[in-house]
Design an enzyme around this catalytic site. Structure first.
Site, short mmCIF file in Angstrom:
data_model
loop_
_atom_site.label_atom_id
_atom_site.label_comp_id
_atom_site.label_asym_id
_atom_site.label_seq_id
_atom_site.Cartn_x
_atom_site.Cartn_y
_atom_site.Cartn_z
N CYS A 91 40.43 34.93 39.69
CA CYS A 91 40.10 33.63 39.10
C CYS A 91 41.13 33.23 38.05
CB CYS A 91 38.71 33.65 38.47
SG CYS A 91 37.41 34.03 39.64
N ARG A 150 34.45 31.07 46.36
CA ARG A 150 35.54 30.13 46.02
C ARG A 150 35.44 28.92 46.94
NH1 ARG A 150 38.41 33.41 42.70
NH2 ARG A 150 38.09 35.60 43.19
C1 BEZ Z 1 38.30 37.99 40.68
O1 BEZ Z 1 39.19 38.78 40.47
O2 BEZ Z 1 38.40 36.81 40.39
C2 BEZ Z 1 37.03 38.48 41.32
C3 BEZ Z 1 37.11 39.49 42.22
C4 BEZ Z 1 35.94 39.97 42.81
C5 BEZ Z 1 34.72 39.42 42.43
C6 BEZ Z 1 34.68 38.37 41.55
C7 BEZ Z 1 35.83 37.89 40.98
#
Ligand code: BEZ
Length: 234
Positions: A51, A134
């Site tokens: 993110c 997402r």
């Molecule tokens: C992230 O790195 O944004 C992420 C990865 C796995 C689950 C939720 C967020």
């Protein structure tokens, strides 16, 4: 309490309306964005690596989207203070792929109640029951959902494709054409399929010479990059 999971809005639907608190104040969606294109997107959680890379990329491309009359609006099911703290950390501490001191000035919605995430089908329990996936909604100036893309938690979005989708939607609208696989500005575009036997014959005879026909139902024409770019943002 078990989360309620709604059906996701579909292409051609009016974007569901809501009021929300964001890092840029309260917004009324989509009313506040009338006349503009919007990319409404969700991310799973603040202070997570994928993110963070995405937010830095969105913020770095914000001006390019604005040049396309397109506003960005983000959402996660975290709270406002978490959002503020995360965006401050991004600006003050994170340097990634040449991006640093990145200020996120587009609104990030707090959605602890998951009201908006549910309304937009951003919660997909097979992937996670506590985090939004997402999701990306492309919404036109009349508030109609024109395209949507969903990615799982572990895969960051392709920003080149997000921009290509906005450009493609605007081009299809402005020139009443369809766009073939992997289309980019400057590539040939598809003209509406012949609607009568006469037009089908004419096209195959290539009377006008302006079209390239692969068969009667599949004809393309040239559309220059300059012509496309002159209409973008409209
Ligand atoms: C992230 O790195 O944004 C992420 C990865 C796995 C689950 C939720 C967020």
């Amino acid at each position: 309490m078990e989360n309620q999971v709604n059906a996701m809005p579909r292409i051609g639907d009016l974007a569901p309306a809501f009021q929300a608190v964001t890092t840029q104040g309260t917004i009324n969606f989509p009313a506040d964005y009338k006349g503009k294109w919007v990319i409404l997107f969700s991310h799973p959680a603040d202070f997570t690596p994928v993110c963070t890379s995405e937010f830095m990329t969105f913020a770095s491309m914000q001006k390019e989207f604005e040049a396309l009359n397109t506003q960005l609006v983000g959402l996660s099911v975290d709270g406002l203070y978490s959002h503020i703290a995360w965006l401050r950390t991004i600006k003050e501490k994170i340097e990634y792929k040449g991006m640093k001191n990145v200020e996120v000035t587009f609104p990030l919605i707090e959605d602890i109640t998951m009201n908006v995430a549910n309304m937009y089908g951003m919660l997909q329990p097979g992937e996670s029951s506590t985090k939004a996936v997402r999701a990306v909604f492309f919404i036109d100036p009349k508030g109609v959902i024109r395209a949507l893309i969903y990615y799982p938690l572990a895969l960051g979005r392709n920003f080149d494709e997000l921009k290509r989708v906005i450009i493609g939607l605007q081009t299809a609208d402005n020139f009443s054409v369809a766009l073939p696989a992997d289309w980019r500005p400057g590539d040939d575009v598809i003209v509406p399929t012949a609607g009568s036997c006469g037009v089908a014959k004419e096209r195959m005879d290539n009377a006008s010479g302006e079209l390239t026909c692969y068969d009667w139902f599949f004809c393309t024409k040239k559309l220059s990059k300059d012509d496309v770019e002159s209409k973008l943002g409209k």
